[in-house]
Design an enzyme around this catalytic site. Structure first.
Site, PDB file in Angstrom:
ATOM      1  N   GLU A  85      45.450  33.101  41.598  1.00 46.26           N
ATOM      2  CA  GLU A  85      45.960  34.436  41.980  1.00 46.26           C
ATOM      3  C   GLU A  85      47.459  34.379  42.225  1.00 46.26           C
ATOM      4  OE1 GLU A  85      43.637  36.494  44.965  1.00 46.26           O
ATOM      5  OE2 GLU A  85      45.337  37.749  45.527  1.00 46.26           O
ATOM      6  N   LYS A 262      39.436  38.069  53.672  1.00 43.18           N
ATOM      7  CA  LYS A 262      39.689  37.586  52.303  1.00 43.18           C
ATOM      8  C   LYS A 262      41.144  37.129  52.191  1.00 43.18           C
ATOM      9  CE  LYS A 262      40.439  37.780  47.656  1.00 43.18           C
ATOM     10  NZ  LYS A 262      41.712  37.673  46.948  1.00 43.18           N
ATOM     11  N   ASP A 278      34.871  21.150  50.245  1.00 49.21           N
ATOM     12  CA  ASP A 278      33.757  22.017  49.852  1.00 49.21           C
ATOM     13  C   ASP A 278      34.074  23.439  50.341  1.00 49.21           C
ATOM     14  OD1 ASP A 278      31.403  23.415  49.579  1.00 49.21           O
ATOM     15  OD2 ASP A 278      30.121  21.786  50.295  1.00 49.21           O
ATOM     16  N   HIS A 375      52.820  42.427  43.792  1.00 48.14           N
ATOM     17  CA  HIS A 375      51.764  42.031  42.853  1.00 48.14           C
ATOM     18  C   HIS A 375      52.139  42.390  41.424  1.00 48.14           C
ATOM     19  CE1 HIS A 375      47.713  41.092  44.898  1.00 48.14           C
ATOM     20  NE2 HIS A 375      48.693  40.421  45.424  1.00 48.14           N
TER      21      HIS A 375
HETATM   22  C1  MEV Z   1      44.446  40.187  48.185  1.00 45.36           C
HETATM   23  O1  MEV Z   1      44.070  39.009  47.535  1.00 45.36           O
HETATM   24  C2  MEV Z   1      44.326  40.019  49.693  1.00 45.36           C
HETATM   25  C3  MEV Z   1      44.618  41.263  50.524  1.00 45.36           C
HETATM   26  O2  MEV Z   1      43.764  42.339  50.133  1.00 45.36           O
HETATM   27  C4  MEV Z   1      44.366  40.902  51.965  1.00 45.36           C
HETATM   28  C5  MEV Z   1      44.468  42.065  52.940  1.00 45.36           C
HETATM   29  O3  MEV Z   1      44.253  43.215  52.547  1.00 45.36           O
HETATM   30  O4  MEV Z   1      44.733  41.767  54.131  1.00 45.36           O
HETATM   31  C6  MEV Z   1      46.022  41.753  50.329  1.00 45.36           C
END
Ligand code: MEV
Length: 422
Positions: A85, A262, A278, A375
């Site tokens: 990513e 995430k 792992d 991004h």
């Molecule tokens: C993208 O990989 C991760 C985000 O969505 C995390 C977040 O929203 O805090 C930008």
């Protein structure tokens, strides 16, 4: 890593790949084998891959980068990260630079204690069985230790026993054995203990034996990290307030908490993959812990303090510096040398710090310009690379025998800017 090594390497991103590698080499952290491995482009010989898992037909590659600027418990750390990513490595490095201005990350990890579970069904009287198990604690721990003599000789072994009644009505109980596993992740050791003590547990309880396996919810192997940042470092008081509001949003809403977590795991997982850990076990533990209160919650939080923000995170983290792919994978060995953690506990603190850095970077972007601008710059770069790669594929005569390895100067201007700031 020696105290002389600094993780703050200005303009690292501007250098070409070979120069970056030479810079890393000059730090003196890697042995010759590791340098040679990285200079070959990393990877994994298929003969080694064939011994690691089944039905191998090839290997699967990921970019390996280095996150800069990390200072963890007063030690400068270069963090290897394997991730596809865009922006994860730059974002973690950027956030680490902000945190560094306030002294870096601070953290501690519990002793490396894993959990073995033995399931019993149809136990005639669960309360009485639980009492008998508690009375047999010493012999159960001894039976567990007898199954892992080498770990016991290295100072590990069974430390505690707990009985949990899951359903008195159905006669279901589970026995937990807590096993100290040294610098290993410890899954095999704990599974060995679970299987070794199970017949004894069955005799004591009179129930029907069920599963004998570790739990990935390693509540006795938690890591906690903290960090602070000033308003100036994050781009002003307004952005800092926005970060705190974003954090509260995650506290209040599991839908947001999932995405918040995430973003935290983006950095942690990338480092874990590079370091041969792992990551499925790490993910399972992190999310189960996030839901332990009965509601799914954020792993980390950022709070407004005078002049800035205080961040913290707590999660289970079962990682190892020995065993698993650390034994066979040259890239993992190189990554471990680079990160320089002297123990599994130290590694856990570094990984959690990378998570907290990723989380800060994400919240900062979301609370200011939004995530898409950065991004899109990086996606533009990826697009440029794939266009160039297909051009090359379409005209093999122009590049026969030459690997596609674009230098920085070949990237579009927007893409170059997107790499910045590390
Ligand atoms: C993208 O990989 C991760 C985000 O969505 C995390 C977040 O929203 O805090 C930008």
């Amino acid at each position: 890593m020696s105290q002389k090594v600094s993780s703050r390497i200005s303009g690292f991103y501007k250098r070409c790949l070979e120069e970056r590698l030479r810079t890393i080499e000059a730090l003196g952290l890697l042995d010759e084998e590791a340098i040679a491995h990285l200079a070959r482009g990393g990877g994994l010989p298929t003969a080694v891959a064939d011994r690691m898992c089944e039905n191998v037909i090839a290997t699967h590659a990921l970019p390996l980068g280095v996150a800069l600027n990390f200072r963890v418990n007063q030690r400068d750390v270069l963090v290897p990260m394997a991730v596809e990513e865009p922006s994860v490595i730059a974002a973690a490095s950027n956030a680490a630079r902000m945190v560094r201005l306030s002294g870096g990350f601070t953290g501690e990890a519990d002793p490396p204690i894993m959990t073995a579970q033995v399931q019993l069904d149809d136990v005639p009287d669960v309360e009485e069985a639980a009492a008998r198990l508690a009375a047999s604690r010493a012999s159960l721990l001894a039976a567990g230790d007898a199954a892992i003599p080498r770990m016991v000789a290295r100072g590990g072994g069974c430390r505690d026993l707990e009985v949990r009644v899951l359903s008195a009505e159905l006669g279901v109980l589970v026995v937990h054995l807590y096993v100290e596993v040294g610098d290993a992740m410890g899954a095999n050791l704990v599974d060995t203990v679970a299987e070794a003590v199970a017949p004894l547990v069955q005799r004591i309880t009179g129930g029907t034996l069920g599963l004998r396996i570790l739990s990935n919810l390693t509540v006795r192997r938690l890591v906690r990290v903290t960090a602070s940042v000033s308003d100036d470092a994050v781009g002003g008081a307004e952005v800092a307030v926005g970060i705190a509001r974003a954090s509260r949003f995650a506290e209040l809403d599991p839908y947001r908490a999932a995405t918040h977590n995430k973003g935290f795991m983006n950095g942690l997982d990338a480092a874990a993959v590079a370091l041969g850990q792992d990551f499925r076990a790490i993910e399972a533990g992190a999310h189960a812990y996030a839901a332990m209160s009965g509601r799914y919650r954020p792993i980390s939080a950022w709070e407004r303090v005078p002049g800035g923000l205080a961040g913290r995170a707590e999660l289970p983290l079962a990682v190892g510096t020995v065993g698993g792919s650390t034994e066979v994978h040259a890239g993992v060995r190189a990554a471990l040398q680079l990160v320089g953690a002297r123990s599994a506990r130290e590694l856990a603190v570094v990984l959690a710090s990378v998570g907290l850095a990723s989380n800060l970077a994400a919240l900062r972007a979301l609370a200011s310009e939004g995530i898409q601008r950065g991004h899109m710059r990086l996606h533009e770069r990826k697009r440029a690379l794939s266009a160039a790669a297909s051009d090359e594929a379409a005209a093999p005569s122009s590049g026969e025998g030459k690997r596609f390895a674009p230098e920085r100067g070949e990237l579009p201007r927007a893409a170059q800017q997107a790499e910045g700031g590390t």
